[in-house]
Each structure stands twice: as structure tokens, then as C-alpha cells.
Design a protein around this motif. Structure first.
Motif, short mmCIF file in Angstrom:
data_model
loop_
_atom_site.label_atom_id
_atom_site.label_comp_id
_atom_site.label_asym_id
_atom_site.label_seq_id
_atom_site.Cartn_x
_atom_site.Cartn_y
_atom_site.Cartn_z
N GLY A 180 0.84 -1.20 0.00
CA GLY A 180 0.00 0.00 0.00
C GLY A 180 0.86 1.23 0.00
N PHE A 181 0.59 2.17 -0.89
CA PHE A 181 1.44 3.35 -1.06
C PHE A 181 0.63 4.61 -0.84
CE2 PHE A 181 3.66 6.35 -4.14
CZ PHE A 181 4.68 6.67 -3.26
N LYS A 182 1.03 5.39 0.19
CA LYS A 182 0.48 6.73 0.41
C LYS A 182 1.54 7.73 -0.04
CE LYS A 182 1.14 9.41 3.78
NZ LYS A 182 1.37 10.71 3.06
N PRO A 183 1.33 8.39 -1.16
CA PRO A 183 2.36 9.30 -1.66
C PRO A 183 2.38 10.62 -0.89
CG PRO A 183 0.45 9.34 -3.10
CD PRO A 183 0.17 8.31 -2.05
N SER A 184 3.29 11.49 -1.27
CA SER A 184 3.31 12.84 -0.71
C SER A 184 1.98 13.53 -0.96
CB SER A 184 4.43 13.67 -1.35
OG SER A 184 5.69 13.10 -1.14
N GLN A 185 1.61 14.40 -0.01
CA GLN A 185 0.36 15.13 -0.17
C GLN A 185 0.32 15.86 -1.51
OE1 GLN A 185 -2.18 15.43 2.44
NE2 GLN A 185 -3.27 15.97 0.57
N GLY A 186 -0.74 15.68 -2.27
CA GLY A 186 -0.91 16.35 -3.55
C GLY A 186 -0.36 15.60 -4.73
N ARG A 187 0.40 14.51 -4.48
CA ARG A 187 0.95 13.76 -5.62
C ARG A 187 -0.18 13.11 -6.42
NH1 ARG A 187 5.44 14.95 -7.38
NH2 ARG A 187 6.62 14.44 -5.49
N ILE A 188 -1.18 12.58 -5.72
CA ILE A 188 -2.39 12.07 -6.37
C ILE A 188 -3.53 13.00 -5.97
CG2 ILE A 188 -4.02 10.17 -6.54
CD1 ILE A 188 -1.77 8.24 -5.89
N PRO A 189 -4.07 13.79 -6.88
CA PRO A 189 -5.13 14.74 -6.52
C PRO A 189 -6.38 14.02 -6.01
CG PRO A 189 -4.16 15.30 -8.64
CD PRO A 189 -3.65 13.95 -8.29
N VAL A 190 -7.00 14.61 -4.98
CA VAL A 190 -8.25 14.10 -4.44
C VAL A 190 -9.28 15.22 -4.40
CG1 VAL A 190 -7.17 12.28 -3.07
CG2 VAL A 190 -7.54 14.54 -2.05
N ASP A 191 -10.53 14.84 -4.44
CA ASP A 191 -11.64 15.80 -4.31
C ASP A 191 -12.82 15.04 -3.72
OD1 ASP A 191 -13.13 18.18 -4.61
OD2 ASP A 191 -14.04 17.37 -6.44
N PRO A 192 -13.31 15.41 -2.52
CA PRO A 192 -12.91 16.59 -1.76
C PRO A 192 -11.59 16.40 -1.02
CG PRO A 192 -14.59 15.38 -0.57
CD PRO A 192 -14.46 14.70 -1.90
N TYR A 193 -10.88 17.51 -0.86
CA TYR A 193 -9.64 17.52 -0.09
C TYR A 193 -9.97 17.72 1.38
CZ TYR A 193 -5.55 19.31 2.25
OH TYR A 193 -4.54 19.50 3.16
N TYR A 194 -9.15 17.14 2.25
CA TYR A 194 -9.26 17.35 3.69
C TYR A 194 -7.85 17.22 4.26
CZ TYR A 194 -10.75 16.67 8.53
OH TYR A 194 -10.92 16.80 9.87
N VAL A 195 -7.57 17.85 5.37
CA VAL A 195 -6.22 17.86 5.94
C VAL A 195 -5.69 16.44 6.08
CG1 VAL A 195 -4.83 18.45 7.95
CG2 VAL A 195 -6.63 20.01 7.17
N GLY A 196 -4.59 16.17 5.40
CA GLY A 196 -3.95 14.87 5.48
C GLY A 196 -4.52 13.81 4.56
N ARG A 197 -5.60 14.11 3.85
CA ARG A 197 -6.25 13.08 3.03
C ARG A 197 -5.48 12.85 1.74
NH1 ARG A 197 -11.22 12.74 -0.75
NH2 ARG A 197 -11.84 10.58 -0.49
N CYS A 198 -5.09 11.61 1.52
CA CYS A 198 -4.38 11.20 0.32
C CYS A 198 -5.09 10.01 -0.30
CB CYS A 198 -2.95 10.78 0.65
SG CYS A 198 -1.93 12.09 1.37
#
Length: 464
Positions: A191-209
Motif C-alpha cells: 500500500g502506497f500513500k504518496p506525498s500530499q498532492g501527488r495524487i489529486p483528491v476531491d474533496p480535499y481534507y487535511v492529510g487526506r491522500c
């Protein structure tokens, strides 16, 4: 298992290009696997084999013409239910939400369609994604394929169950405190959690990847060229990268790697987990790395502050909901959220400020080391029916001490299998890198996978 299901994404694409295998043929192998195993693991939501066959047929035609859409063309994929797909409801794992069709694809779904991936299902999650569990008031109870009496973890519960059950090579989860890495650890996946913003998400929330959950490191890396394309809807979305995501070349000789065996807070680490992580550290030492013990980056004040902040925010989301509808929320979550009514605005801000303290302690640690390794999960496993590893709404986050700080510090982190317990359950090793150095985490993960040989055997359906 059908041998086709053992193929990596790169192997599949090479076979498609050589016209030795078609996306339609591969999809039928996946469909057979789902028919055999899904009734036991209950990983999927909105599973649509008819649509998948049509998507695979269209992809087959593109491969025959040499007119593919992208490098995931014809690759089956699931998306966590929280990731919106146009025209389909997003129940957020709870019976309390109206089933309204989404107006548009979220960034990840859009990127998958652009590249021709075969989106064949969404995967289950607990209510509002606020549990590390396969328990939900809306979805069926998702179970761990390694042992159906045990929990797959969460909140990317269905994604982890689908991956370990070999429902194709690629499953996308989301992670705000460990929700990709924790279930990956409990099911043997990468399981890979990249740096914040490397994979865009919507809706965004603090720390959400968001991140890929796969059986092999290479499959996750292969997907990153697609997943990492920027999207304006995420204000943290990083600029386009020129990374070669399949460049795994790394020399760990002389690299300083911190070994963190104490999270500083939460559940104590099981002996079997500790032993497996220490053995993993020796692998790095044998390859020439300098492994040094490091202190925790988390404190009780940080975890309790985060708990207060999350409770207050969540209660603010649901307090005006009609009481009858609010009563449909999973009782564990509702009981936890009610505590948010007692959190003052000042205390909520103080709680949020603890995320800044996490960022500071993580940053300070990385002035002394090049990477950090630790357990992903403190315990081996827990019952499928439990809402969390404690099953206590007063202690909901005692299992995220190793994972949550790296969400708040925005650093890349992975979970990779580093062994099995005496009970036969997978044990996860977390690998953390500096902010924005996603390639380092993938390279170290790939190196470790090659040293160990990876997981050689995946679960099979139980006989009827």
C-alpha cells in the motif's frame, strides 16, 4: 488460481501489445475469480460485470488497432467507494446518506477513464471512512481473505480484501491516518500513500491522500504515471512530474535508516510484529544501510488533540441531520462523534494545532535520517465484526500511532509485507521517506520485496 491472475500490470500490457492476450480474455479470468471468492470476502459495491465486459471489449479493439488511450488501457481496477464516479451514488459507507448520483468523476476516476482502465466496481468502506474496519451500516461486512474470521482493516477495507483475493492487479484506496497502509499491512498487500498532492483528491481534507493497493510494488509504481496527473480541483495538487516511476535503481549502502519500534502512543506492539520488523531492519543492514533506533514522533497530546479535532469536525457535519437519519449511522461512529458536541471551538483549534506539532517532530527526525522503517500495524489481527482494533469508541485511534503522523507531515509512506504470524496472518513493514521523495519509498520497497521474494502464495476461496 488461474495463472493469468498472477501477472503484473507490465506483463499484461506486454501481452496485450503482442496480441497474445486480450483485455477481454483477462477480464473473464478476473470475473471467474470474483464469482468464486466475493461471496466470502464481500469486498465490492456496485460490481458490474456486464459493464466490465463492454469496457474490456472496447479496450481489446483499441489494442488490435494500436490506438490505446493510455498505459492502463484494459487493466481492471477498483476504486474505493468514497471516490466519486459520475452517475453513481457515493453512500460514504453509511445508511444515513441519501443515494444521490455523483455529478462528475473525482480526479482519480477521471484519470482512470482517460487511460482506458476497466473500472468494474467500487470497494467497501466503513461509515464516513472513519474506522479501520470492514464494518459498515450500509455495506456488507468485508472480511480478510487470509482468515474470514478476521478484519481486513480499513477504511480501505474492500480494496484490501479485493487485492488479497486477487480480483485483478490494481485497487485504489484513500488514507487520512493510515487507511491505505493499515489494511495493506493486515492483508499482505503493498500500500502506497504518496506525498500530499501527488495524487489529486476531491474533496480535499487535511492529510487526506489516495494511493494504490497492489500485490507487487511494481504494479503500484506502474499506476502512478496515471494517478499523479494534476487536477485543479485539489488545491494541494503538485505540478506535473517527469518521474520514471519504474526506475527502481537504489543503493542503500551508507543510507541512514531510522528504526522506530515504539509509536509513543496507543496499542503496544505485538511481539510477533516487533520481531518481524527487527528482522526486516537486518535486511537493510545486510545491504549496507546504517540502521539506528529512533524515538517516536507522536505523543498522547497529539493523538488526543487530533481526536478532538476530528470529533468536532464530524459532529459539525451531522448535528443538523434529522435525528431519525442520524440514528442510522453505525452506533460506534455515532457514539464517538457525539463527543464532538462537547468540544469547544478553542479546543477544536488546539486539536488542529497538534497536526502542526506532528509536522514539526517528523521534520526534525528527518534532519537525522534518510528514511524511517516501523511496524505498519501494532497488532497481528482482530475479529471481523469489530469496529476497530480496540472496539471501544472511547479509544478509536490507538492503532494509528505509526501511520497518522506521515499524513500530517505530508511525507510518502508505504506498507509492505515483512512476514507472517504463527496464526498465518500477514505483518506489514512501514517505509517512510522525505517529503516529495516518493521514488525513494518505492525504490526501498521494491528492494525489500526483492530481498524477501515477496508474498509467494495468496489466499484461495474456502471450499463450500
Amino acid at each position: 488460481m488461474n495463472d493469468l491472475l498472477k501477472l503484473t500490470i507490465r506483463e499484461l500490457v506486454d501481452l496485450y501489445a503482442a496480441k497474445k492476450l486480450s483485455p477481454s480474455e483477462y477480464w473473464l479470468a478476473v470475473e471467474d475469480r470474483i464469482d468464486a471468492f466475493e461471496p466470502q470476502v464481500q469486498a465490492l459495491y456496485l460490481y458490474d460485470p456486464e459493464s466490465a465486459r463492454a469496457q474490456a471489449t472496447a479496450s481489446t479493439a483499441r489494442w488490435m488497432k494500436g490506438e490505446t488511450l493510455g498505459h492502463l488501457d484494459g487493466i481492471p481496477v477498483t476504486l474505493k467507494e468514497l471516490i466519486a464516479t459520475r452517475g453513481q451514488p457515493v453512500p460514504l459507507g453509511t445508511a444515513a446518506v441519501d443515494l444521490v448520483p455523483a455529478a462528475e468523476d473525482a480526479p482519480i476516476a477521471a484519470r482512470m477513464r482517460e487511460d482506458g482502465a476497466v473500472i468494474f466496481a467500487k470497494t467497501t468502506c466503513p461509515d464516513y471512512g472513519m474506522l479501520s474496519s470492514g464494518l459498515s451500516s450500509f455495506h456488507h461486512l468485508s472480511r480478510n481473505p487470509w482468515d474470514l474470521t478476521q478484519n481486513p482493516g480499513g477504511s480501505s477495507a474492500g480494496a484490501s480484501a479485493a487485492g488479497a483475493a486477487s480480483f485483478g492487479p490494481l485497487h485504489i484506496g484513500t488514507d487520512i491516518g493510515g487507511s491505505v497502509r493499515l489494511p495493506a499491512g493486515w492483508t499482505g498487500l503493498f500500500g502506497f500513500k504518496p506525498s500530499q498532492g501527488r495524487i489529486p483528491v476531491d474533496p480535499y481534507y487535511v492529510g487526506r491522500c489516495a494511493g494504490p493497493m497492489t500485490r507487487m510494488v511494481e504494479d503500484a509504481a506502474f499506476s502512478m504515471a496515471t494517478l499523479s496527473r494534476p487536477d485543479w480541483r485539489d488545491g494541494t495538487s503538485l505540478p506535473p512530474s517527469a518521474f520514471d516511476w519504474l526506475d527502481f535503481d537504489v543503493d542503500v549502502k551508507g543510507m541512514k535508516i531510522g528504526l522506530m519500534l515504539d509509536a509513543g502512543v496507543g496499542l503496544p506492539v505485538d511481539g510477533e510484529v516487533r520481531d518481524a520488523v527487527i528482522a526486516a531492519a537486518r535486511r537493510f543492514e545486510d545491504a549496507g544501510a546504517v540502521v539506528v533506533p529512533v524515538e517516536p514522533v507522536m505523543t498522547r497530546a497529539m493523538l488526543d488533540g487530533l481526536d478532538n479535532f476530528w470529533r468536532a469536525r464530524f459532529w459539525g457535519d451531522i448535528e443538523k441531520m434529522p435525528e431519525a437519519r442520524r440514528a442510522l449511522i453505525l452506533p460506534y461512529i455515532h457514539e464517538w462523534a457525539k463527543g464532538g458536541a462537547e468540544v469547544s471551538g478553542v479546543d477544536a483549534v488546539r486539536g488542529f494545532n497538534q497536526t502542526i506539532e506532528m509536522r514539526k517532530t517528523c521534520g526534525r527526525l528527518f534532519t537525522r535520517v534518510d528514511a524511517v522503517i516501523s511496524p505498519t500495524n501494532p497488532i497481528v489481527s482482530y475479529p471481523a465484526e469489530w469496529a476497530s482494533p480496540t472496539n471501544d469508541p472511547a479509544l478509536p485511534f490507538e492503532h494509528i500511532g505509526f501511520t497518522v503522523p506521515w499524513n500530517m507531515s505530508e511525507q510518502p509512506a508505504s506498507s509492505i509485507n515483512c512476514g507472517f504470524s504463527k496464526s498465518g496472518m500477514p505483518i506489514g513493514l512501514q517505509i517512510v521517506g522525505p517529503r516529495f521523495d516518493d521514488l525513494l519509498v518505492l525504490r526501498l520497497s521494491r528492494a525489500f520485496e526483492q530481498w524477501t521474494g515477496g508474498v509467494g502464495r495468496w489466499p484461495e476461496p474456502q471450499a463450500a
